[in-house]
Design a protein around this motif. Structure first.
Motif, short mmCIF file in Angstrom:
data_model
loop_
_atom_site.label_atom_id
_atom_site.label_comp_id
_atom_site.label_asym_id
_atom_site.label_seq_id
_atom_site.Cartn_x
_atom_site.Cartn_y
_atom_site.Cartn_z
N THR A 280 0.53 5.46 0.44
CA THR A 280 -0.39 6.32 0.91
C THR A 280 0.22 7.61 0.70
O THR A 280 1.45 8.05 1.11
CB THR A 280 -0.71 5.97 2.39
N ARG B 213 -3.29 0.01 -3.44
CA ARG B 213 -4.16 -0.54 -2.37
C ARG B 213 -4.06 -1.91 -2.17
O ARG B 213 -4.74 -2.71 -2.47
CB ARG B 213 -5.58 -0.08 -2.99
N THR C 28 0.85 -1.20 -0.17
CA THR C 28 0.18 0.10 0.00
C THR C 28 0.89 1.23 0.05
O THR C 28 1.87 1.09 0.78
CB THR C 28 -0.77 -0.09 1.31
N PRO D 119 -5.65 11.22 4.09
CA PRO D 119 -4.96 10.43 3.32
C PRO D 119 -5.38 9.59 2.22
O PRO D 119 -6.59 8.90 2.34
CB PRO D 119 -4.21 9.41 4.49
N VAL D 120 -4.69 9.35 1.15
CA VAL D 120 -5.40 8.64 0.14
C VAL D 120 -4.41 7.43 -0.49
O VAL D 120 -3.20 7.51 -0.54
CB VAL D 120 -5.42 9.63 -1.24
N ASP D 121 -4.87 6.28 -0.55
CA ASP D 121 -4.06 5.05 -0.72
C ASP D 121 -4.08 5.14 -2.53
O ASP D 121 -4.97 5.04 -3.14
CB ASP D 121 -4.67 3.70 -0.50
N GLY E 63 5.08 10.55 1.04
CA GLY E 63 4.31 9.34 0.54
C GLY E 63 4.70 8.15 1.62
O GLY E 63 5.76 8.40 2.17
N HIS E 64 3.86 7.16 2.04
CA HIS E 64 4.31 6.27 2.97
C HIS E 64 3.90 4.73 2.32
O HIS E 64 2.90 4.64 1.85
CB HIS E 64 3.50 6.53 4.39
#
Ligand SMILES: Nc1ncnc2c1ncn2[C@@H]1O[C@H](COP(=O)(O)OP(=O)(O)O)[C@@H](O)[C@H]1O
Ligand SMILES: Nc1ncnc2c1ncn2[C@@H]1O[C@H](COP(=O)(O)OP(=O)(O)O)[C@@H](O)[C@H]1O
Ligand SMILES: [Mg+2]
Ligand SMILES: [Mg+2]
Lengths: 250, 281
Positions: B14, B26, B12, B21-23, B62-63
């Motif tokens: 994010t 996914r 994922t 937060p938006v993935d 970003g993560h």
């Protein structure tokens, strides 16, 4: 036999001292859709630029709907011939709304009834009226290209010069724009001269094609030769094979 | 089956946005052997983020999170940044779209390829030069001596991309990630560059992840294909069976492409409502 929309004869074009297009000749009939394909740097865009007056250093002859084109900027020319570029982001003013952008050509040419004309044109290119007061950055790539096409059609030109109009778009959006171009041509009897590197796009939208290399036209063919893999010139055939086509004897 | 070269589970990615937060990727899972895997999908579907995650090249904010991210038995998630740097280039390499942004403008082509090798191996000068020239030959540059002495602005787009490939492959990595490696090139040059990648990858038994928006291209140069949409893998199939794809998104993309022998009057357009779950866009 229909009239000639675009006629090019012995056309050679330079930028400064550098010649980039050599001795090109072809004619596009009124209502025809004609493609220019070939490797990048071969002079395709330069031909469109010379026709529309953006590359003034040319020799030979250019005529649009029977009227010779001079080298000087020509305001009336815009009423018969318009250009659409690959990257609508670059060709739309970032701080002008869709409405400004569409009304501007009418204002420049002192044409009235702008409000209705803008509304009609948005409908013609399949854009909802709610996009009318948006800025380019508030639109998707496909929506921006629709605006660019609408703008080119505001003066009701007879001829559209299209420079890679779908190359920056995803295939699903490309399909929408190609359908739109086909519909507009049918409805308005437009003539297209389109630069593209995508041979299947030529198969969908064009009647004939010219293949260019190193500033020269190496082959002019009917689209049926493309559809059946029977292009004749070795470079055309190379391009065709590289595009995934299955060659047949010419 | 042998141990896979790469295992990805629940990946994922994010990003924080104004709306939370938006993935953008996914929770995707896939594995890769010494084979050619294609990742296709439209722009914004998460292809590049997937490729960059494997090299841990996603920059903050970003993560990246994953259940498993294992390369050749090495847990990439647990690796220190120093060891990750050593792995990049040496064992996993990445070729990106535009060589102009990836090549150093003030170093000659030959110096850059040599440096790419020296970062990962010590070699005497003479052997180094021989390796550089033979690598340039491997990417089908006819006069390697001359080209080695050129600066990036002196080479064409197609040659620049071949130089990039030479740089990425000279340390003999096990996995090459090629992100739209030919999208900036002419059709005829595209085929040459992909043939070169294909020869080298197949010849050395490497793994390849070829990322592209072009379904036909991926079908031609890969063994297996993942189709991404909205950060998810919506379809996985053998490249030779792409035409049998089941998912409406994949079928929609295939149908929307004009064909060389096109005879349809209208191209079908995607009906995105047909499968989107309402999440994301
Ligand atoms: N404004 C310009 N000034 C000088 N040279 C140019 C200019 N625009 C294009 N060229 C050169 O002219 C040649 C033809 O370019 P172009 O017509 O853009 O090719 P194509 O559209 O086929 O890719 C190329 O060598 C290009 O570098
Ligand atoms: N810095 C960022 N902040 C927020 N969203 C981002 C950022 N970078 C990329 N994205 C989003 O991540 C999604 C996936 O991007 P990417 O993997 O580059 O797509 P692809 O390579 O398939 O075109 C896109 O919707 C993009 O807008
Ligand atoms: Mg051009
Ligand atoms: Mg990408």
């Amino acid at each position: 036999m229909s009239a000639t929309a675009i006629h090019l004869e012995n056309l050679s074009i330079s930028y400064g001292k550098t010649p980039v297009v050599h001795d090109v000749a072809f004619s596009v009939a009124e209502g025809e859709s004609f493609a220019l394909v070939g490797e990048s740097g071969s002079g395709k865009s330069t031909i469109l630029r010379a026709i529309s007056g953006l590359a003034p250093e040319w020799t030979g002859a250019i005529a649009i709907l029977g009227k010779p084109r001079g080298h000087a900027p020509d305001r009336d020319f815009a009423k018969v011939c318009q250009m659409v570029f690959q990257d609508p982001y670059g060709s739309l003013h970032p701080r002008k709304t869709v409405d400004d952008c569409l009304a501007e050509p009418l204002a420049i040419h002192g044409i009235g009834g702008r409000d209705a004309r803008v509304r009609d044109m948005l409908a013609a290119v399949g854009l909802d009226q709610r996009f009318r007061f948006r800025f380019p950055h508030q639109l998707s790539g496909g929506q921006r290209q629709r605006v660019a096409i609408a703008r080119a059609l505001m003066l009701s030109p007879r001829v559209l010069l299209l420079d890679e109009p779908t190359s920056a778009l995803d295939v699903s959006v490309q399909a929408e724009i190609l359908n739109l171009l086909k519909k507009l041509r049918r409805e308005q009897g437009l003539t297209y001269l389109m630069v593209t590197h995508n041979l299947p796009v030529v198969s969908f939208l064009c009647d004939r094609l010219a293949v260019m290399r190193h500033g020269r036209v190496v082959e002019i063919a009917d689209v049926s030769a493309l559809k059946t893999g029977r292009l004749a010139d070795p470079y055309s055939r190379e391009l065709y094979a590289a595009s995934g086509g299955a060659l047949q004897p010419a | 089956m042998s141990v896979p070269l790469l295992e990805v589970e629940g990946l994922t990615v994010t990003f924080p946005t104004a709306r939370g937060p938006v993935d953008v990727v996914r929770g995707i899972s896939f594995s890769l052997g010494r084979e050619r895997l294609g990742i296709v999908g439209e722009s914004g579907s998460g292809k590049s983020m997937t490729g960059r995650s494997i090299l841990r090249l996603i920059r903050p904010p970003g993560h990246v999170s994953a259940g498993r991210l294992v390369f050749d038995g090495i847990d990439l998630l647990a690796l220190s940044e120093r060891r990750m740097r050593a792995l990049r280039g040496a064992r996993i390499s990445m070729v990106m779209q535009d060589p102009k942004f990836s090549l150093n403008p003030v170093m000659t082509v030959g110096e850059q390829i040599a440096e790419a090798l020296l970062t990962h191996a010590k070699l005497p000068r003479r052997a180094l030069k021989a390796r550089v020239l033979s690598m340039l030959e491997a990417v089908r540059i006819n006069d390697p001596e001359r080209v080695a002495g050129l600066y990036p602005h002196e080479v064409s787009g197609g040659m620049g991309q071949r130089v990039m490939i030479a740089m990425m492959l000279i340390p003999e990595p096990d996995l090459l990630i090629a992100d739209e490696p030919t999208s900036a090139l002419d059709v005829s040059v595209q085929a040459q560059v992909l043939d070169i990648i294909d020869d080298l990858v197949t010849g050395k038994g490497m793994g390849l992840i070829l990322i592209s928006h072009d379904l036909n291209l991926v079908a031609r140069y890969c063994d297996r294909i993942l189709v991404m949409n909205g950060g998810e893998i919506v379809e996985e199939c053998r490249a030779s069976e792409l035409h049998l794809a089941r998912h409406p998104y994949t079928r929609g993309l295939l149908a929307a492409m004009p064909r060389m022998d096109e005879d349809r009057d209208v191209l079908p357009v995607l009906d995105r409502g047909a499968w989107t779950t309402g999440a994301g866009t």
